[in-house]
Motif scaffolding. Structure first.
Motif, PDB file in Angstrom:
ATOM      1  N   GLN A 106      21.477  85.658  32.095  1.00 13.43           N
ATOM      2  CA  GLN A 106      21.645  86.450  30.895  1.00 13.43           C
ATOM      3  C   GLN A 106      22.245  87.808  31.245  1.00 13.43           C
ATOM      4  O   GLN A 106      22.010  88.339  32.318  1.00 13.43           O
ATOM      5  CB  GLN A 106      20.294  86.680  30.199  1.00 13.43           C
ATOM      6  N   TYR A 107      22.999  88.349  30.304  1.00 12.32           N
ATOM      7  CA  TYR A 107      23.530  89.677  30.493  1.00 12.32           C
ATOM      8  C   TYR A 107      22.466  90.728  30.135  1.00 12.32           C
ATOM      9  O   TYR A 107      21.634  90.518  29.267  1.00 12.32           O
ATOM     10  CB  TYR A 107      24.751  89.901  29.602  1.00 12.32           C
ATOM     11  N   SER A 114      21.618  94.758  28.974  1.00 10.19           N
ATOM     12  CA  SER A 114      22.104  95.992  28.348  1.00 10.19           C
ATOM     13  C   SER A 114      21.172  97.122  28.746  1.00 10.19           C
ATOM     14  O   SER A 114      20.008  96.893  29.087  1.00 10.19           O
ATOM     15  CB  SER A 114      22.121  95.844  26.823  1.00 10.19           C
ATOM     16  N   TYR A 126      19.867 101.175  27.588  1.00 10.05           N
ATOM     17  CA  TYR A 126      19.786 102.159  26.509  1.00 10.05           C
ATOM     18  C   TYR A 126      19.193 103.461  27.039  1.00 10.05           C
ATOM     19  O   TYR A 126      18.292 103.443  27.882  1.00 10.05           O
ATOM     20  CB  TYR A 126      18.924 101.647  25.351  1.00 10.05           C
ATOM     21  N   PRO A 167      17.269 105.053  20.531  1.00  8.84           N
ATOM     22  CA  PRO A 167      17.997 104.614  21.722  1.00  8.84           C
ATOM     23  C   PRO A 167      19.504 104.548  21.457  1.00  8.84           C
ATOM     24  O   PRO A 167      19.941 104.284  20.341  1.00  8.84           O
ATOM     25  CB  PRO A 167      17.421 103.225  21.993  1.00  8.84           C
ATOM     26  N   LEU A 185      23.062 102.815  23.124  1.00  3.97           N
ATOM     27  CA  LEU A 185      23.597 101.823  24.056  1.00  3.97           C
ATOM     28  C   LEU A 185      24.480 102.505  25.091  1.00  3.97           C
ATOM     29  O   LEU A 185      25.444 103.190  24.742  1.00  3.97           O
ATOM     30  CB  LEU A 185      24.406 100.771  23.291  1.00  3.97           C
ATOM     31  N   TYR A 204      26.525  97.361  28.261  1.00  5.36           N
ATOM     32  CA  TYR A 204      26.240  96.017  27.759  1.00  5.36           C
ATOM     33  C   TYR A 204      26.946  94.986  28.639  1.00  5.36           C
ATOM     34  O   TYR A 204      27.859  95.338  29.391  1.00  5.36           O
ATOM     35  CB  TYR A 204      26.649  95.859  26.290  1.00  5.36           C
ATOM     36  N   LYS A 205      26.499  93.777  28.577  1.00  2.90           N
ATOM     37  CA  LYS A 205      27.040  92.697  29.427  1.00  2.90           C
ATOM     38  C   LYS A 205      27.083  93.138  30.885  1.00  2.90           C
ATOM     39  O   LYS A 205      28.110  92.997  31.564  1.00  2.90           O
ATOM     40  CB  LYS A 205      28.399  92.240  28.918  1.00  2.90           C
ATOM     41  N   TYR A 232      16.035 102.155  29.147  1.00  3.25           N
ATOM     42  CA  TYR A 232      15.468 100.826  28.953  1.00  3.25           C
ATOM     43  C   TYR A 232      16.510  99.754  29.237  1.00  3.25           C
ATOM     44  O   TYR A 232      17.648  99.857  28.778  1.00  3.25           O
ATOM     45  CB  TYR A 232      14.982 100.639  27.512  1.00  3.25           C
ATOM     46  N   GLN A 279      17.467  95.648  28.722  1.00  2.00           N
ATOM     47  CA  GLN A 279      17.200  94.655  27.672  1.00  2.00           C
ATOM     48  C   GLN A 279      17.991  93.394  27.960  1.00  2.00           C
ATOM     49  O   GLN A 279      19.145  93.456  28.369  1.00  2.00           O
ATOM     50  CB  GLN A 279      17.575  95.214  26.301  1.00  2.00           C
ATOM     51  N   ALA A 288      18.273  88.930  26.837  1.00  4.19           N
ATOM     52  CA  ALA A 288      17.862  87.848  25.960  1.00  4.19           C
ATOM     53  C   ALA A 288      17.165  86.810  26.814  1.00  4.19           C
ATOM     54  O   ALA A 288      17.646  86.448  27.875  1.00  4.19           O
ATOM     55  CB  ALA A 288      19.063  87.242  25.248  1.00  4.19           C
ATOM     56  N   PHE A 295      12.700  93.621  26.341  1.00  2.00           N
ATOM     57  CA  PHE A 295      12.980  94.973  26.798  1.00  2.00           C
ATOM     58  C   PHE A 295      12.111  95.273  28.013  1.00  2.00           C
ATOM     59  O   PHE A 295      10.958  94.848  28.085  1.00  2.00           O
ATOM     60  CB  PHE A 295      12.645  96.003  25.714  1.00  2.00           C
TER      61      PHE A 295
END
Lengths: 122, 109
Positions: free
Chosen positions: B30-31, B33, B35, B43, B45, B48-49, B86, B88, B90, B100
């Protein structure tokens, strides 16, 4: 620029239903490539994703909330909403709405609303 | 379900490099992210990825994923970078199980 703003009661009693609305400006909520959703931050569990909805009303829920949560969208008002039933003190926290990006193998949240504090009293 | 582990705190002096790690069982699938959250604010971003930076985020913020550990690197730390960070992801068990990390407090000495 995309902007989101939460609104709703800040004080509830235990067993009541939490109802929040998020108003989106700067983009049409009917865009097919975005989801819109809710994340909360509580003293007990930190950041938790509650769920997301797309323009058609298709929803995704984190399993721990599924039985208590309804997320809906009103494209005519460019708003989406959260209802969380049977609240307890553990539901006290800051609730954020935001744009949710869901792609294969990745989910991220950008931007977030400023958040609204919800306090549940016993 | 997915659990993400972060160090509670990291401290660096201005101008140094800060590295904040995030570990979990399924990070290779999973990727991640990242924050940034300043006190009293929502928060924001930052990555990401794993390593993509949204527009408007300074280049001193970067991300990497080695499979078992993901790292947020802040090069040339500035006083304004003091915040909670943080990670995060999936959950690998399903399309919509978001996790998270517990957050890392970055202190700029």
């Amino acid at each position: 620029q995309l902007h989101l703003q939460e609104s709703g009661p800040g004080l509830l009693k235990a067993s009541e239903t939490l109802s929040l609305t998020c108003t989106v400006s700067g983009a049409a909520i009917s865009r097919t490539d975005y989801y819109w959703g809710w994340i909360r931050q509580t003293p007990g569990k930190g950041l938790e994703c509650i769920g997301s909805v797309d323009y058609s009303g298709t929803t995704y829920h984190t399993p721990s909330f599924k039985s208590r949560v309804t997320i809906s969208v009103d494209t005519s008002k460019n708003q989406f909403s959260l209802k969380l039933t049977s609240v307890t003190a553990a539901d006290t926290g800051v609730y954020f709405c935001g744009r949710h990006v869901i792609v294969p193998a990745a989910i991220w949240f950008d931007p977030w609303g400023q958040g609204t504090l919800v306090t549940v009293s016993s | 379900s997915q659990e993400l582990t972060q160090p509670p705190s990291v401290s660096v002096s201005p101008g140094q490099t800060a590295r904040i790690t995030c570990s979990g069982d399924a990070l290779s699938k999973q990727y991640i992210s990242w924050y940034q959250q300043r006190p009293g604010q929502a928060p924001v971003l930052m990555i990401y990825k794993d390593s993509e930076r949204p527009s408007g985020i300074p280049e001193r913020f970067s991300g990497s994923n080695s499979g078992a550990t993901v790292t947020l690197t802040i090069s040339g730390v500035q006083a304004e970078d003091e915040a909670d960070y943080y990670c995060q992801s999936a959950d690998s068990s399903g399309k919509y199980h978001v996790a998270f990390g517990g957050g890392t407090k970055l202190t700029v000495l």
